[in-house]
Enzyme design. Sequence first.
Site, PDB file in Angstrom:
ATOM      1  N   ARG A  15      -7.833  -1.202  18.505  1.00 52.72           N
ATOM      2  CA  ARG A  15      -6.683  -0.946  19.383  1.00 52.72           C
ATOM      3  C   ARG A  15      -6.924  -1.576  20.765  1.00 52.72           C
ATOM      4  O   ARG A  15      -6.046  -2.213  21.334  1.00 52.72           O
ATOM      5  CB  ARG A  15      -6.496   0.564  19.520  1.00 52.72           C
ATOM      6  N   LYS A  73     -10.917   2.125  14.502  1.00 54.72           N
ATOM      7  CA  LYS A  73      -9.492   1.942  14.835  1.00 54.72           C
ATOM      8  C   LYS A  73      -9.327   1.826  16.350  1.00 54.72           C
ATOM      9  O   LYS A  73      -8.549   1.023  16.846  1.00 54.72           O
ATOM     10  CB  LYS A  73      -8.655   3.110  14.301  1.00 54.72           C
ATOM     11  N   GLY A  98       0.803  -1.224   0.000  1.00 60.92           N
ATOM     12  CA  GLY A  98       0.000   0.000   0.000  1.00 60.92           C
ATOM     13  C   GLY A  98       0.829   1.263   0.000  1.00 60.92           C
ATOM     14  O   GLY A  98       2.068   1.227   0.054  1.00 60.92           O
ATOM     15  N   GLY A 103       2.352   1.150   3.438  1.00 57.40           N
ATOM     16  CA  GLY A 103       2.988  -0.150   3.693  1.00 57.40           C
ATOM     17  C   GLY A 103       4.293  -0.307   2.936  1.00 57.40           C
ATOM     18  O   GLY A 103       5.282  -0.832   3.464  1.00 57.40           O
ATOM     19  N   LYS A 130       4.801  -2.823  -6.784  1.00 58.76           N
ATOM     20  CA  LYS A 130       5.482  -2.555  -5.512  1.00 58.76           C
ATOM     21  C   LYS A 130       5.969  -3.856  -4.886  1.00 58.76           C
ATOM     22  O   LYS A 130       7.071  -3.914  -4.339  1.00 58.76           O
ATOM     23  CB  LYS A 130       4.544  -1.826  -4.549  1.00 58.76           C
TER      24      LYS A 130
END
Length: 295
Positions: free
Chosen positions: A137, A133, A16, A19, A47
């Site tokens: 977490r 998120k 990504g 990433g 990539k």
Amino acid sequence: MSSTPITTVTVAGGTGGLGFHIVDALLSDGSFKVKVLRRLPKTANEKAELLASKGAEIIYADYNQHDDLVKALSGTDALISAASPAVAKHESDFDALQMPLLNAAKAAGVRRFIPSEWGVETKPGDHPLTDTKAAFREKVEQSGLEYTRIACGLFAEYLGWCGFDVKNKTAKFYVDPDTTVAVTCMSDIGKYAAESLKLEACRNASIKVAGSRYSLKEILKLFEEATGSKWKFTVDEGVRHRYANQIDPIPSPIEVFIATLSASASFENIDNDKFSFSPRPLVDDIAVLVQQASV
Ligand SMILES: NC(=O)c1ccc[n+]([C@@H]2O[C@H](COP(=O)([O-])OP(=O)(O)OC[C@H]3O[C@@H](n4cnc5c(N)ncnc54)[C@H](OP(=O)(O)O)[C@@H]3O)[C@@H](O)[C@H]2O)c1
């Protein structure tokens, strides 16, 4: 308590935008065996090919097949997630996306998990995406695995998306232009991620890093200096209120997301001094953005 070094690192989403830079930094560091975890079915990816040519091992798994993922992660000391759904990012569910990774990491005996955070400091209810998120977490922190949460503010490369329109020399702000924001370029975020694996201070910790901290108005001035011209700017501080209460003109979800990011990136205390390198100055990133807009 010091622990044995982390040597094998797998990056989910290593192909990504971010990433790639994390994998690149891990490879440049030279002390890690680096794997890029990609989803099946196998697809050609420039990539991935480039990273493989630099020494990364590209591995594949179906995220919906627990045993498949466990097998892929076996032998991994640290799993770094830079995974992100490719569409509708402002509506993404990072909790659902990463739970298979967390479950498989536990089963495979992975020691440390770095979740796909890479953003700002929001409060519960600020935005559905950042809520997902935060939910994830919490699960990582309760999993028994070591963890590091890395917040880095806005990506310097994405300042255009955040409201700085180099081509038209205009800016749109969704918060008070005097608001301070942390901005970090992706190659430095990669370096912070790589070095965090070696620092005791980053074990079971929430880390905030910033390439620089400027007010939006100061960033505008840097763009004006880089382009040699005065920019026009507008301010619309009402988007979050109008969106929440469905008041006309109803802003787009993206505008609400940008407003949330801009309001949550001031980073009063940062952890840069725990790391061995100095981040790249923002003027350098702005010069690149200006150059890209001119071609
Ligand atoms: N702070 C900021 O300004 C900022 C800006 C942008 C992004 N971010 C954050 O940085 C992180 C990475 O974002 P990015 O823009 O670099 O991501 P990206 O380029 O959109 O995607 C990363 C990788 O995730 C994998 N992927 C795609 N869809 C997936 C799915 N449904 N399930 C699992 N994996 C999937 C793909 O890898 P494969 O196809 O190889 O599997 C893709 O290359 C996210 O947490 C994002 O929120 C922050």
